[in-house]
Design a protein around this motif. Structure first.
Motif, mmCIF file in Angstrom:
data_model
loop_
_atom_site.group_PDB
_atom_site.id
_atom_site.type_symbol
_atom_site.label_atom_id
_atom_site.label_comp_id
_atom_site.label_asym_id
_atom_site.label_seq_id
_atom_site.Cartn_x
_atom_site.Cartn_y
_atom_site.Cartn_z
ATOM 1 N N SER A 190 28.961 45.011 9.364
ATOM 2 C CA SER A 190 27.759 45.278 8.577
ATOM 3 C C SER A 190 28.097 45.509 7.106
ATOM 4 O O SER A 190 29.181 45.964 6.758
ATOM 5 N N LEU A 191 27.126 45.209 6.269
ATOM 6 C CA LEU A 191 27.274 45.336 4.828
ATOM 7 C C LEU A 191 27.242 46.806 4.407
ATOM 8 O O LEU A 191 26.355 47.556 4.814
ATOM 9 N N TYR A 222 31.800 43.882 2.893
ATOM 10 C CA TYR A 222 32.232 43.761 4.294
ATOM 11 C C TYR A 222 33.697 44.148 4.455
ATOM 12 O O TYR A 222 34.276 43.959 5.516
ATOM 13 N N GLY A 223 34.308 44.704 3.421
ATOM 14 C CA GLY A 223 35.715 45.072 3.469
ATOM 15 C C GLY A 223 35.929 46.535 3.766
ATOM 16 O O GLY A 223 35.109 47.389 3.424
ATOM 17 N N GLN A 224 37.055 46.804 4.432
ATOM 18 C CA GLN A 224 37.421 48.192 4.699
ATOM 19 C C GLN A 224 38.942 48.301 4.767
ATOM 20 O O GLN A 224 39.616 47.342 5.131
#
Length: 169
Positions: free
Chosen positions: A141-142, A161-163
């Motif tokens: 999820s965004l 969308y990055g982590q």
């Protein structure tokens, strides 16, 4: 003559108060945020400016992969720990650090830099206290705004969308 001076001072005062009020009432495009938590007895605080996606491509677009990124907006993001900690098994002494990231598709580099108080793009590699590789990837999820979280076992950063997450002990 005294009446006109008093009127001018009163008008000047009202004008100055209006400018101050308006400047404080405007919301910053990347508002200041704080993430705080405790890991193994160490209080960890991250102070950062939180930009929004606003329909842009972030990682690989606005934020190039493989290059040092200021990990926020405006002033450099500040990471502070009240006690010595281990980040991904490497010792980081208690103190205050500017925090930068080199984003990657599967691994990113978290950088804790001894120089603080600078604008976010003023980075001096010779001042690095610690660099660690951390796993990074995509979320389902965004996350519209850049967000930092302190968990019992580490620190996570998420945007678009990055982590990426670093283990802290």
């Amino acid at each position: 003559m005294k009446t006109s001076t008093i009127k001018m001072l009163g008008l000047s005062g009202m004008l100055m108060m209006s400018v101050i009020f308006l400047s404080h009432s405007q919301e910053r495009a990347s508002p200041p945020k704080t993430a705080e938590g405790t890991v193994n007895g160490a209080t960890i605080t991250v102070n950062y400016s939180s930009p929004a996606v606003k329909g842009r491509e972030i990682f690989g677009g606005l934020v190039p992969l493989g290059k040092v990124w200021r990990a926020g907006a405006n002033e450099a993001t500040i990471f502070e720990t009240s006690k010595d900690i281990k980040v991904e098994g490497e010792t980081l002494p208690a103190g205050k650090y500017s925090f930068f990231i080199i984003p990657g598709e599967y691994n990113s580099t978290f950088i804790f830099n001894k120089q603080t108080g600078q604008w976010g793009t003023q980075y001096d590699e010779s001042q690095d206290a610690l660099r660690v590789s951390v796993p990074s990837g995509q979320t389902q999820s965004l996350m519209e705004n850049l967000t930092y979280e302190i968990h019992d076992d580490g620190m996570a950063v998420m945007w678009e969308y990055g982590q990426a997450k670093a283990a802290i002990e």
